[in-house]
Scaffold this motif. Sequence first.
Motif, short mmCIF file in Angstrom:
data_model
loop_
_atom_site.label_atom_id
_atom_site.label_comp_id
_atom_site.label_asym_id
_atom_site.label_seq_id
_atom_site.Cartn_x
_atom_site.Cartn_y
_atom_site.Cartn_z
N ALA A 10 0.84 -1.20 0.00
CA ALA A 10 0.00 0.00 0.00
C ALA A 10 0.87 1.25 0.00
O ALA A 10 0.57 2.24 -0.69
N PHE A 11 1.97 1.20 0.78
CA PHE A 11 2.88 2.34 0.82
C PHE A 11 3.45 2.65 -0.56
O PHE A 11 3.45 3.79 -1.01
N PHE B 51 3.93 5.85 -5.19
CA PHE B 51 4.11 5.98 -6.63
C PHE B 51 2.96 6.71 -7.28
O PHE B 51 3.08 7.19 -8.41
N SER B 52 1.82 6.79 -6.58
CA SER B 52 0.66 7.46 -7.17
C SER B 52 0.91 8.95 -7.40
O SER B 52 0.21 9.57 -8.21
N PHE B 53 1.90 9.51 -6.74
CA PHE B 53 2.20 10.93 -6.92
C PHE B 53 2.98 11.19 -8.21
O PHE B 53 2.92 12.28 -8.77
N TYR B 54 3.71 10.19 -8.68
CA TYR B 54 4.63 10.40 -9.79
C TYR B 54 3.97 10.55 -11.16
O TYR B 54 4.45 11.36 -11.98
N LEU C 91 6.26 15.13 -2.04
CA LEU C 91 5.83 15.09 -3.45
C LEU C 91 4.72 16.10 -3.73
O LEU C 91 4.68 16.71 -4.81
N THR C 92 3.83 16.31 -2.76
CA THR C 92 2.79 17.32 -2.95
C THR C 92 3.39 18.71 -3.01
O THR C 92 2.99 19.54 -3.83
N GLY D 56 -3.26 7.55 -13.91
CA GLY D 56 -2.31 6.66 -13.25
C GLY D 56 -2.26 6.94 -11.75
O GLY D 56 -2.16 6.02 -10.93
N ASN D 57 -2.35 8.20 -11.41
CA ASN D 57 -2.41 8.62 -10.01
C ASN D 57 -3.60 7.96 -9.31
O ASN D 57 -3.47 7.43 -8.20
N ILE D 58 -4.75 7.96 -9.99
CA ILE D 58 -5.98 7.44 -9.39
C ILE D 58 -5.93 5.93 -9.23
O ILE D 58 -6.35 5.39 -8.20
#
Length: 275
Positions: free
Chosen positions: A21-22, A27-30, A103-104, A187-189
């Motif tokens: 999950a981590f 990776f969802s931010f990239y 990342l944000t 991809g983020n979603i």
Amino acid sequence: MSSSWNSVGLEVLYQVLGWVAFFAWSFSFYPQVLLNYKRKSVVGLNFDFLVLNLTKHSSYLIYNAALFFSPFIQRQYHDKYGDKEMIPVAANDVAFSLHAVALTAFTVFQVFIYERGIQKVSKVCISITAIVWTAAIVCLIIAWPKSDWLWLIDVFNSIQVGMTAIKYIPQAIMNFRRKSTIGWSIGNILLDLTGGVLNFGQMGVQSIDQHTLVNFYGNIGKTLLSLETVFFDVLFIIQHYVLYPVKKDENGKAIISERVAPLIRPSDKPEEDNV
């Protein structure tokens, strides 16, 4: 004083789910960062979402780090929920929060250096953010004399839950008005949804091992975070693939139709001073 796992297998599964999950959430931010870099533009990415998201992850980092590292706060947690209850924050929660804030913040930096059209942060978003952080400071002043730190970090946990509930709304409305998700990375979603489901599963594994649901309501923020994430991610998936699918030409490149026009009209000039 602290509780332990009853099943080694469930403990291993808990760790595996947590770290997968981590990585999914991290990776969802990239995809969004890379999409902004590729387009040299942040048009289509809602700035209110970014500001609210930064507040959300900052609050979540404070909660996770404080409960994970502070023996004093852990003692207050056990006094409230029982000595046998496990601390509901894992190392992967802290690592994720730290990475998310970084990342944000970097994505906010991209807003300043890339084309952003006429987009800017709304006054409503600025007001909400100011009220939230003012309230947090007031709560800090209240908690300090009595060292009621568990209550204080629960406040930050509540903030992150509230921010999660509202942060996606500006982006969802923006997609609806534009009738397009161009500029908003799917991809983020998809990765975010994976992280939310696995995070909820991790808590379920702990509940099965401990034969209790305390970790769900003892860390209600983490529970609601997973549920809210899944709800909004499903909404964005429907917007992207069902309601506003991206049309492509023969070369596979996205065709930006007039449906995106309401965001930036030909007569409008970019307001470089606005963020």
